[in-house]
Scaffold this motif. Structure first.
Motif, mmCIF file in Angstrom:
data_model
loop_
_atom_site.group_PDB
_atom_site.id
_atom_site.type_symbol
_atom_site.label_atom_id
_atom_site.label_comp_id
_atom_site.label_asym_id
_atom_site.label_seq_id
_atom_site.Cartn_x
_atom_site.Cartn_y
_atom_site.Cartn_z
ATOM 1 N N ASP A 224 -3.801 16.799 4.762
ATOM 2 C CA ASP A 224 -3.017 16.022 6.063
ATOM 3 C C ASP A 224 -3.120 14.466 5.786
ATOM 4 N N GLY A 225 -3.424 14.075 4.668
ATOM 5 C CA GLY A 225 -3.325 12.709 4.405
ATOM 6 C C GLY A 225 -1.932 12.229 3.770
ATOM 7 N N VAL A 226 -1.839 10.911 3.510
ATOM 8 C CA VAL A 226 -0.581 10.417 2.916
ATOM 9 C C VAL A 226 -0.582 11.074 1.568
ATOM 10 N N THR A 227 0.563 11.675 1.390
ATOM 11 C CA THR A 227 1.011 12.214 -0.192
ATOM 12 C C THR A 227 1.603 11.151 -1.036
ATOM 13 N N LEU A 228 1.664 11.383 -2.373
ATOM 14 C CA LEU A 228 2.174 10.504 -3.336
ATOM 15 C C LEU A 228 3.765 10.160 -3.070
ATOM 16 N N ALA A 229 4.305 11.359 -2.654
ATOM 17 C CA ALA A 229 5.893 11.297 -2.356
ATOM 18 C C ALA A 229 6.156 10.231 -1.282
ATOM 19 N N ASP A 230 5.184 10.736 -0.165
ATOM 20 C CA ASP A 230 5.550 9.887 1.199
ATOM 21 C C ASP A 230 5.123 8.480 1.173
ATOM 22 N N SER A 231 4.103 8.200 0.207
ATOM 23 C CA SER A 231 3.749 6.735 -0.153
ATOM 24 C C SER A 231 4.779 5.971 -0.832
ATOM 25 N N LEU A 232 5.533 6.597 -2.075
ATOM 26 C CA LEU A 232 6.438 6.070 -2.531
ATOM 27 C C LEU A 232 7.651 5.764 -1.642
ATOM 28 N N GLU A 233 7.969 6.819 -0.890
ATOM 29 C CA GLU A 233 9.086 6.602 0.005
ATOM 30 C C GLU A 233 8.629 5.102 0.897
ATOM 31 N N ALA A 234 7.558 5.171 1.528
ATOM 32 C CA ALA A 234 7.383 4.265 2.592
ATOM 33 C C ALA A 234 7.356 2.713 1.657
ATOM 34 N N THR A 235 6.760 2.939 0.501
ATOM 35 C CA THR A 235 6.813 1.714 -0.307
ATOM 36 C C THR A 235 8.113 1.036 -0.695
ATOM 37 N N LYS A 236 9.075 1.876 -0.940
ATOM 38 C CA LYS A 236 10.606 1.477 -1.095
ATOM 39 C C LYS A 236 10.960 0.886 0.138
ATOM 40 N N GLN A 237 10.643 1.297 1.205
ATOM 41 C CA GLN A 237 11.212 0.660 2.599
ATOM 42 C C GLN A 237 10.510 -0.727 2.807
ATOM 43 N N PHE A 238 9.194 -0.697 2.373
ATOM 44 C CA PHE A 238 8.488 -2.218 2.538
ATOM 45 C C PHE A 238 8.961 -3.163 1.398
ATOM 46 N N VAL A 239 9.512 -2.659 0.287
ATOM 47 C CA VAL A 239 10.117 -3.569 -0.662
ATOM 48 C C VAL A 239 11.451 -4.169 -0.090
ATOM 49 N N ALA A 240 12.170 -3.257 0.707
ATOM 50 C CA ALA A 240 13.402 -3.680 1.309
ATOM 51 C C ALA A 240 13.122 -4.456 2.316
ATOM 52 N N ALA A 241 12.073 -4.447 2.922
ATOM 53 C CA ALA A 241 11.652 -5.544 4.233
ATOM 54 C C ALA A 241 11.264 -6.614 3.721
ATOM 55 N N GLY A 242 10.615 -6.727 2.226
ATOM 56 C CA GLY A 242 10.249 -8.051 1.877
ATOM 57 C C GLY A 242 9.453 -8.400 0.864
ATOM 58 N N ILE A 243 8.836 -7.074 0.478
ATOM 59 C CA ILE A 243 7.674 -7.085 -0.405
ATOM 60 C C ILE A 243 7.939 -7.368 -1.795
ATOM 61 N N ASP A 244 6.928 -8.358 -2.536
ATOM 62 C CA ASP A 244 7.391 -8.543 -3.843
ATOM 63 C C ASP A 244 6.634 -7.988 -4.928
ATOM 64 N N ALA A 245 5.500 -7.332 -4.419
ATOM 65 C CA ALA A 245 4.622 -6.510 -5.533
ATOM 66 C C ALA A 245 3.679 -5.889 -4.876
ATOM 67 N N VAL A 246 3.223 -4.578 -5.364
ATOM 68 C CA VAL A 246 2.597 -3.606 -4.757
ATOM 69 C C VAL A 246 1.268 -3.322 -5.613
ATOM 70 N N GLU A 247 0.252 -3.398 -4.942
ATOM 71 C CA GLU A 247 -1.093 -3.046 -5.636
ATOM 72 C C GLU A 247 -1.345 -1.496 -5.197
ATOM 73 N N VAL A 248 -1.506 -0.742 -6.421
ATOM 74 C CA VAL A 248 -1.576 0.717 -6.134
ATOM 75 C C VAL A 248 -3.027 1.339 -6.013
ATOM 76 N N SER A 249 -3.511 1.750 -5.029
ATOM 77 C CA SER A 249 -4.820 2.216 -4.914
ATOM 78 C C SER A 249 -4.737 3.692 -4.562
ATOM 79 N N GLY A 250 -5.940 4.213 -3.803
ATOM 80 C CA GLY A 250 -5.998 5.748 -3.373
ATOM 81 C C GLY A 250 -7.315 5.867 -2.732
ATOM 82 N N GLY A 251 -7.219 7.146 -2.041
ATOM 83 C CA GLY A 251 -8.523 7.414 -1.501
ATOM 84 C C GLY A 251 -9.246 6.830 -0.191
ATOM 85 N N LEU A 252 -9.985 7.653 -0.024
ATOM 86 C CA LEU A 252 -10.744 7.334 1.246
ATOM 87 C C LEU A 252 -12.265 7.557 1.052
ATOM 88 N N GLY A 253 -13.246 6.786 1.726
ATOM 89 C CA GLY A 253 -14.686 6.928 1.519
ATOM 90 C C GLY A 253 -15.402 6.770 -0.171
#
Length: 363
Positions: A224-253
């Motif tokens: 039930d966490g963030v999936t790769l597909a959903d994260s990428l879709e969100a990132t595309k929206q964030f780029v459209a809002a004005g983001i210039d670069a994306v640092e790709v991480s992952g995981g919890l704990g």
């Protein structure tokens, strides 16, 4: 010259190489969440050591979203301390960004003195936790924008939004943490909206030429966490809002800073996720997680898995690592990936390499 040491640009910001210092809580914070001499010396040493872009942080955008071991930039009085840090970096010939964050539910009233804010509240949370209402979302969104404006005034060369590792903006995006049924949650689109609107408002406030970055969980690696597909879709929206670069991480704990990185095939453990982003985004991708040798760093760049290499623990042990590699000494980083460097945070001390300190004390 190796691709690792080629110049590049993020928006209008020119960088001397492809190495980034990933945001790291430093500890040793002064009263009032102020920058200390430890921060200034640490950042200056990283600049002198050849890091292309230093990311300072995490830095809280409001008092209830902070913690005793992190600095804040939620008050104009805090700007002067940050200015001393950025001046030191620039005098050393470096560039420095700031990572803005809010803890959300990942704190306690005992630590901050404030009511804890949760995107969604459940029965496991005590009475000191409040489920956010529309006014809370508005206030925190404005706090991010104001913090970015202060950051620019303080001399930071860029701003990064922390949308990873379970902190507030990640909680907004996560279906596990965001169980709201109003305009702030439910569908992926609604979970994206608040963050996109905050980024767009920040872009308007700082202007078109000021670099805005995000650090985002590519995956949570939990049910039930963030999936790769959903994260990428969100990132595309964030780029459209004005983001210039994306640092790709992952995981919890324990998935965040993995231990036992002692072989090349254990390095760059977000390689698959970074490549997925790189194929589909129009902005540079920064990979973080486990790079310990120049050969792996070079291959990640040559294979177009990512555009930049982000490091944290290796630079705690060796702030001059990048200059060492550039000089021709290509031995892998000293870092043992034991995570002992972060233990001092629990007592408010400065982050440091415990292995190196123990070696020094024996000599």
């Amino acid at each position: 010259m190796s691709i690792m040491f080629e110049k590049s640009r993020l928006n209008k910001l020119e960088l001397q190489n492809r190495f980034v210092r990933s945001a790291t809580a430093e500890g040793a914070v002064l009263p009032g969440s102020e920058v200390s001499e430890h921060h200034i010396k640490t950042f200056a040493a990283l600049a002198e050591g050849g890091v292309g872009l230093i990311i300072a942080g995490s830095v809280a955008v409001s008092p209830e979203g902070g913690a005793p071991h992190v600095t804040g930039i939620y008050d104009d009085a805090q700007i002067a301390g940050h200015r001393r840090a950025t001046d030191a970096v620039h005098e050393a010939g470096g560039k420095i960004a700031i990572q803005l964050f809010h803890n959300g539910k990942m704190t306690s009233k005992a630590l901050t003195g404030h009511t804890v804010l949760a995107v969604s509240k459940d029965d496991t949370m005590d009475d000191d936790v409040k489920e956010m209402d529309a006014a809370d979302f508005k206030r925190i969104g404005e706090a991010f924008v104001k913090a970015a404006v202060r950051s620019k005034e303080a001399g930071y060369d860029a701003v990064q939004f922390h949308i990873a590792h379970g902190y507030f903006l990640h909680q907004v995006l996560s279906p596990k943490d965001n169980r709201r049924t109003d305009q702030y949650g439910g569908t992926l689109e609604k979970r994206i909206n608040f963050i996109s609107e905050t980024i767009a408002a920040t872009r308007q406030a700082v202007g078109p030429d000021y670099p805005l970055l995000i650090k985002i969980n590519s995956e949570d690696f939990i049910e039930d966490g963030v999936t790769l597909a959903d994260s990428l879709e969100a990132t595309k929206q964030f780029v459209a809002a004005g983001i210039d670069a994306v640092e790709v991480s992952g995981g919890l704990g324990g998935d965040i800073a993995r231990v036992g990185i002692n072989k090349a095939d254990k390095e760059a453990y977000h390689r698959k996720q970074a490549a997925y982003y790189k194929e589909q985004l129009t902005v540079p991708v920064i990979i973080v997680g486990g790079v310990r040798s120049p050969e792996v760093a070079e291959s990640v760049l040559k294979d177009e898995v990512a555009d930049y290499i982000s490091l944290s623990r290796p630079l705690i042990a060796e702030p001059d690592l990048i200059n060492r590699w550039k000089s021709g000494d290509r031995k892998k980083a000293f870092c043992k990936s034991c995570n002992s460097c972060f233990k001092p945070l629990t007592t408010g001390e400065a982050v440091h390499c415990a292995v190196k300190r123990a070696q020094k004390n024996r000599t």
